[in-house]
Scaffold this active site. Structure first.
Site, short mmCIF file in Angstrom:
data_model
loop_
_atom_site.label_atom_id
_atom_site.label_comp_id
_atom_site.label_asym_id
_atom_site.label_seq_id
_atom_site.Cartn_x
_atom_site.Cartn_y
_atom_site.Cartn_z
N ASP A 138 0.82 -1.20 0.00
CA ASP A 138 0.00 0.00 0.00
C ASP A 138 0.86 1.27 0.00
OD1 ASP A 138 -2.91 -0.89 2.01
OD2 ASP A 138 -1.59 -2.16 0.83
N HIS B 97 -1.00 4.48 -0.62
CA HIS B 97 -2.00 5.43 -0.11
C HIS B 97 -1.61 6.88 -0.27
CE1 HIS B 97 -5.13 2.85 1.33
NE2 HIS B 97 -4.31 2.12 2.05
N ASP C 229 -4.02 -0.35 -3.51
CA ASP C 229 -4.14 0.78 -2.58
C ASP C 229 -3.10 1.87 -2.85
OD1 ASP C 229 -5.58 -0.46 0.57
OD2 ASP C 229 -6.31 -0.45 -1.49
N ASP D 185 -5.99 7.27 -1.94
CA ASP D 185 -6.77 7.57 -0.73
C ASP D 185 -5.88 7.85 0.47
OD1 ASP D 185 -9.72 5.49 -1.28
OD2 ASP D 185 -9.42 7.63 -1.54
N ARG D 186 -6.36 8.70 1.33
CA ARG D 186 -5.71 9.07 2.58
C ARG D 186 -4.55 10.05 2.43
NH1 ARG D 186 -7.68 6.08 6.77
NH2 ARG D 186 -8.69 4.16 6.19
N ASN E 82 -8.45 -2.67 -2.50
CA ASN E 82 -9.83 -2.33 -2.15
C ASN E 82 -10.10 -0.82 -2.25
OD1 ASN E 82 -8.22 -2.16 0.26
ND2 ASN E 82 -10.08 -1.92 1.44
N HIS E 83 -9.04 -0.03 -2.34
CA HIS E 83 -9.24 1.41 -2.50
C HIS E 83 -9.27 1.85 -3.96
CE1 HIS E 83 -9.30 3.21 1.58
NE2 HIS E 83 -8.84 2.01 1.89
N HIS F 46 -4.00 -8.28 -3.15
CA HIS F 46 -4.00 -7.18 -2.18
C HIS F 46 -4.40 -7.59 -0.77
CE1 HIS F 46 -4.30 -3.20 -0.53
NE2 HIS F 46 -5.51 -3.49 -0.09
N ARG G 177 -13.63 -5.14 9.48
CA ARG G 177 -13.76 -4.35 8.27
C ARG G 177 -15.16 -4.42 7.68
NH1 ARG G 177 -8.39 -3.11 6.06
NH2 ARG G 177 -6.87 -4.64 6.73
N HIS H 166 -2.50 -4.62 2.49
CA HIS H 166 -3.81 -4.35 3.11
C HIS H 166 -3.77 -4.00 4.59
CE1 HIS H 166 -8.15 -4.33 2.96
NE2 HIS H 166 -8.34 -5.46 3.60
N SER I 115 -24.01 8.95 41.15
CA SER I 115 -22.90 9.72 41.70
C SER I 115 -22.01 10.29 40.60
CB SER I 115 -22.05 8.81 42.59
OG SER I 115 -21.57 7.73 41.80
N ARG J 30 -20.05 8.41 39.03
CA ARG J 30 -18.85 7.57 39.06
C ARG J 30 -19.21 6.10 38.92
NH1 ARG J 30 -17.20 11.88 41.07
NH2 ARG J 30 -15.03 12.37 41.48
N ASP K 14 -27.31 13.16 -6.18
CA ASP K 14 -27.11 14.38 -6.95
C ASP K 14 -26.70 14.05 -8.37
OD1 ASP K 14 -24.59 16.99 -6.77
OD2 ASP K 14 -26.56 16.96 -7.75
N SER L 91 -24.72 18.91 -9.14
CA SER L 91 -24.78 20.35 -8.92
C SER L 91 -24.39 20.69 -7.49
CB SER L 91 -26.21 20.84 -9.16
OG SER L 91 -27.08 20.10 -8.30
N ASP M 34 -34.93 27.85 -0.62
CA ASP M 34 -35.39 27.72 -2.00
C ASP M 34 -35.75 26.27 -2.34
OD1 ASP M 34 -32.12 27.61 -3.68
OD2 ASP M 34 -32.96 26.53 -1.96
N ASN N 145 -33.88 23.72 -1.90
CA ASN N 145 -32.72 22.88 -2.22
C ASN N 145 -31.70 22.91 -1.10
OD1 ASN N 145 -33.26 21.82 -4.80
ND2 ASN N 145 -32.99 23.88 -5.62
N GLU O 223 -22.24 22.01 2.19
CA GLU O 223 -22.34 23.01 3.26
C GLU O 223 -22.96 22.38 4.49
OE1 GLU O 223 -20.21 25.50 1.70
OE2 GLU O 223 -21.24 26.17 3.51
#
Lengths: 164, 650
Positions: B175, B177, B204, B207-208, B236-237, B288, B377, B404, B501, B503, B580, B584, B624, B626, B631
């Protein structure tokens, strides 16, 4: 603490100790089959707060090894001996001031430091000598590269702070 | 231990020996404690990583769930679900490369690397130089490389066959990565790929890390220049849905603001053409992840590997194949693409074929005999030494080399030497977490291992400082896990706190933590970093949450809703991305509501409809109808009390 809980108390204590030992052991049980490489035993024991010398470690291992050493230690053999060591408070570490005095013995001129060569000589020739790897690691943390010396008071303070 | 003033030589020597012993003893304990702290930190990183992957697999079952239950939903909802599935299963009508490339020009002002097709070793050097200077390869070239790679990869069988006999050595890397420094270091130590210096890269690549694109480009260009000597295995990535969760998609969209989506589209297909594995000298299998007891190389050789689009898109099942109870009110049960048990429609693998590939990409070896589902996993299995022996001997193989899993020393030998794990991303979790390694093999000799660790120039710190950094990083992410389950954790603690309490005992605390978080960690040993323990050994369980909270878009949002959003933010991001369809960045309120209802039902998130409605109106920032979901998801992040602003991990 109610009196009737005293007897249970010890049992509970032992149970907690067992859990703690199991946790420490499992960290090094890479194959999840309740065995660890014998070379990790020292690390595991020390992580549990004990401070055996190499000689004591050797004896400990001899007690828990298989008849025909396989290079692996099984958990079932490890746990009774480790529990006893913890309950009997064996292999207690030396106090901080003892450590300071030890450095002072090696520094009779009371300069407050040891040179790199001096430290290497003592650590690799006396007592239970360091391996090369151990020596290099200690130097990397302890030495002031400009003066090639180890200010042992600072070093002790750093090690102790880290412990906590 | 006093100081003798007038000691004989013998005495003095004894004192020196004693002093040395004290120091050595102390140092050895100190060193052991550091190593254990390193291991704990690694255990934390690893268990959270795997639990994350489990989350990915859970998402897969969510999609299956949606499909199976969609007939129960009303018309609008089923339209949504159909759209989701049409999007995920869209026929890769990848336009001709000319359609794509024709639209993208490289301006004269571009001062990044320029490639010339057909590619030669000069282009490899050009790329390496450019990437060392942090330049970015223009989208035009990225797409050209991807199209070329697709063309060549399509011709290759599912397994590459390599011979080292008589005198060749081959290097196997694990890997990467996205860690470019590691790849550069490997090339520096071991030489660039060429006819005399063949390589296998075992999946792999992406990613990361921050340079997944650069690594992918280097590997694909090397592959195009030396197709018989540079072998790439799928990991797998190498899966567009994993990339959505683990960072590569984000990297692409950030580096390629204009053409990122096109790149993603082509990349999706290129992944599916990557070979499943490499076989060296007919005796060493390089894949892998691992194997399972049902691994059948014949099946794997014959299946159409490019139909494996993503681990999140299992083949649609017919009545007979699913083990789940079907809804009894099946009177107007309409099945979308039904698969007859013996026939596969042209777009899908059979269930068995699909599982075979998942096993290859996701499984992990363990010491315990037998074959068990890989619960950490959520996909593939744990396979024991007996499974290894059986599968290897059945296929006349001697050894399995796989990747892996991150290993502290970069590699690990297990199953009596029959399985080797090689992992090439050093400092994977954090500076100082682990070394990377690669293997050199030649016929008839023992494999040789080479280890390394990339250190940034600012980080030539002594061991204990690196340890502190790694440790605090590990505990930070562990606390983030904790806060994402705060409500459930507090419920569990309070169950045991009969006297109210605040605790409970350490044992009760450890048990609750393991139970709720599902992470197999040494809780007792870690407790002092996570929670306040008083002198009597009792745990003040609320103290964990003192210095951390989840930020939320509005004050009145209930905490369990906030936690749920935070916890599932990666899954939600993926789902939203799929809904989506026109990319957009917006989905409609209705879609949002519908999606939530389904999500709620499957994940049992305990969010009632009114909370959803409230949430929907909150996040409709513009009112509106949407929702800008990026965000929306950004609004949930964890704040650590002692962090500088702007440093928290979203």
């Amino acid at each position: 603490m109610a009196e009737e809980r005293d007897a249970e108390g010890t049992e509970a204590l032992i149970a907690e100790l067992h859990k703690k030992i199991k946790d420490a052991f499992e960290v090094f049980d890479h194959e999840s089959n309740n065995t660890v490489d014998v070379r990790e035993i020292g690390t595991i024991i020390r992580s549990l707060g004990c401070c055996p010398t190499e000689g004591e470690l050797h004896d400990f291992i001899a007690e828990i090894e298989e008849e025909e050493p396989t290079g692996y230690i099984r958990f079932e053999k490890f746990i009774p001996v480790m529990t006893r060591a913890l309950v009997e408070r064996r292999y207690r570490p030396a106090a901080e001031d003892i450590l300071l005095r030890a450095f002072e013995v090696l520094d009779p001129a009371k300069r407050g430091f040891l040179t790199k060569d001096e430290l290497v000589k003592y650590m690799t020739e006396e007592g239970e000598p360091f391996s090369q790897e151990e020596m290099e690691e200690m130097l990397s943390a302890a030495i002031d590269p400009e003066s090639n010396t180890i200010n042992y008071r600072d070093y002790i303070t750093m090690m102790v702070v880290d412990e906590n | 231990m006093g100081c003798g003033t007038s000691s004989k030589k013998g005495n003095k020597s004894k004192k020196v020996i004693k002093a040395a012993l004290v120091i050595q003893n102390w140092y050895r304990r100190y060193r052991a404690r550091l190593r254990v702290r390193q291991h704990y930190a690694l255990a934390i990183f690893q268990s959270i990583e795997y639990s994350d992957e489990q989350g990915q697999m859970q998402l897969s079952s969510f999609f299956s769930f949606m499909l199976e239950n969609y007939t129960k939903t009303n018309n609008e909802d089923s339209a949504l679900v159909t759209r989701i599935f049409d999007n995920t299963r869209r026929e890769s009508q990848i336009k001709d490369r000319d359609d794509f490339l024709g639209l993208i020009e490289v301006p004269d002002s571009y001062d990044g690397p320029r490639l010339q097709f057909p590619l030669t070793f000069t282009d490899i050097h050009i790329l390496l130089q450019a990437f060392k200077q942090q330049q970015i390869l223009h989208a035009h070239y990225v797409l050209e490389v991807l199209f070329e790679a697709r063309k060549v990869l399509k011709q290759m069988p599912n397994f590459s066959h390599v011979k080292t006999f008589p005198a060749k050595e081959i290097t196997i890397c694990g890997d990467l990565h996205g860690k470019l420094d590691d790849l550069m270091l490997i090339f520096y130590k071991n030489g660039l790929p060429s006819e005399n210096n063949p390589y296998v890269f075992n999946g792999d690549f992406v990613d990361r890390g921050n340079n997944s694109m650069e690594i992918l480009m280097i590997l694909l260009v090397c592959f195009l220049v030396y197709p018989s000597d540079l072998h790439l295995n799928r990991g797998n990535h190498e899966d567009f849905m994993m990339n959505l969760r683990y960072g590569f998609t984000k990297e692409i969209l950030q580096k390629y603001k204009l053409h990122g989506r096109k790149i993603l589209q082509v990349l999706e297909e290129v992944y599916t053409w990557l070979p499943i594995g490499t076989i060296i000298d007919n005796e060493i299998l390089v894949i892998h992840g691992g194997i399972s007891e049902s691994t059948d190389l014949n099946t794997l050789h014959q299946l159409q590997r490019n139909k494996m689009k993503s681990v999140l898109m299992p083949p649609v099942l017919g009545n007979q194949e699913t083990g789940e109870k079907r809804n009894k009110s099946a009177s107007n049960y309409v099945e979308p693409r039904k698969v007859e048990p013996d026939k596969t429609p042209s777009e899908d693998l059979t269930k068995q074929e699909w599982e075979q590939i998942v096993d290859i990409l996701w499984s992990d070896p363990r010491g315990k005999k037998g074959c068990y589902p890989n619960t950490s996993r959520g996909g593939g299995c744990y396979f024991g030494p007996d499974v290894t022996s059986k599968v290897l001997s059945k296929n006349q193989l001697k050894m399995l080399i796989r990747s892996h899993e991150c290993k502290p020393d970069g590699y690990e030998v297990s199953h009596d030497g029959k399985v080797i794990t090689v992992f090439s991303a050093s400092n994977y979790y954090e500076e100082g977490s682990n070394r990377g390694a690669y293997i050199r093999l030649s016929y008839g000799t023992m494999p040789q291992f080479f280890q390394y660790q990339v250190t940034s120039t600012s980080c030539l710190n002594p061991l204990h400082q690196r340890m502190n950094a790694m440790e605090s990083s590990a505990f930070k992410i562990l606390k983030e896990k904790m806060i994402s389950r705060k409500t459930d954790l507090i419920n569990a603690f309070e169950l045991r706190d009969h006297s109210r309490s605040g605790r409970i005992s350490l044992a009760e605390w450890a048990f609750s933590m393991e139970n709720i978080l599902g992470l197999n960690l040494p809780w007792r040993s870690l407790s002092s970093h996570l929670v306040t323990i008083d002198s009597s050994g009792s745990v003040d369980y609320m103290s964990s949450f003192d210095d951390i909270r989840i930020e939320k878009p509005t004050k009145d949002m209930k905490s369990n809703l906030t936690e749920t959003m935070y916890r599932y933010r990666s899954d939600l991001k993926i789902i939203f991305n799929i809904i989506d369809s026109d990319q957009s960045g917006l989905i409609s309120m209705d879609e949002f509501r519908t999606m939530w209802k389904l999500f709620n039902a499957h994940y049992k998130a305990h969010i009632d409809d009114s909370q959803i409605d409230e949430l929907a109106s909150i996040v409709d920032f513009n009112k509106d109808g949407n929702i800008d979901f990026n965000e929306f998801l950004k609004a949930f992040y964890v704040v650590h009390k002692y962090d500088k602003p702007g440093t928290s991990l979203a």
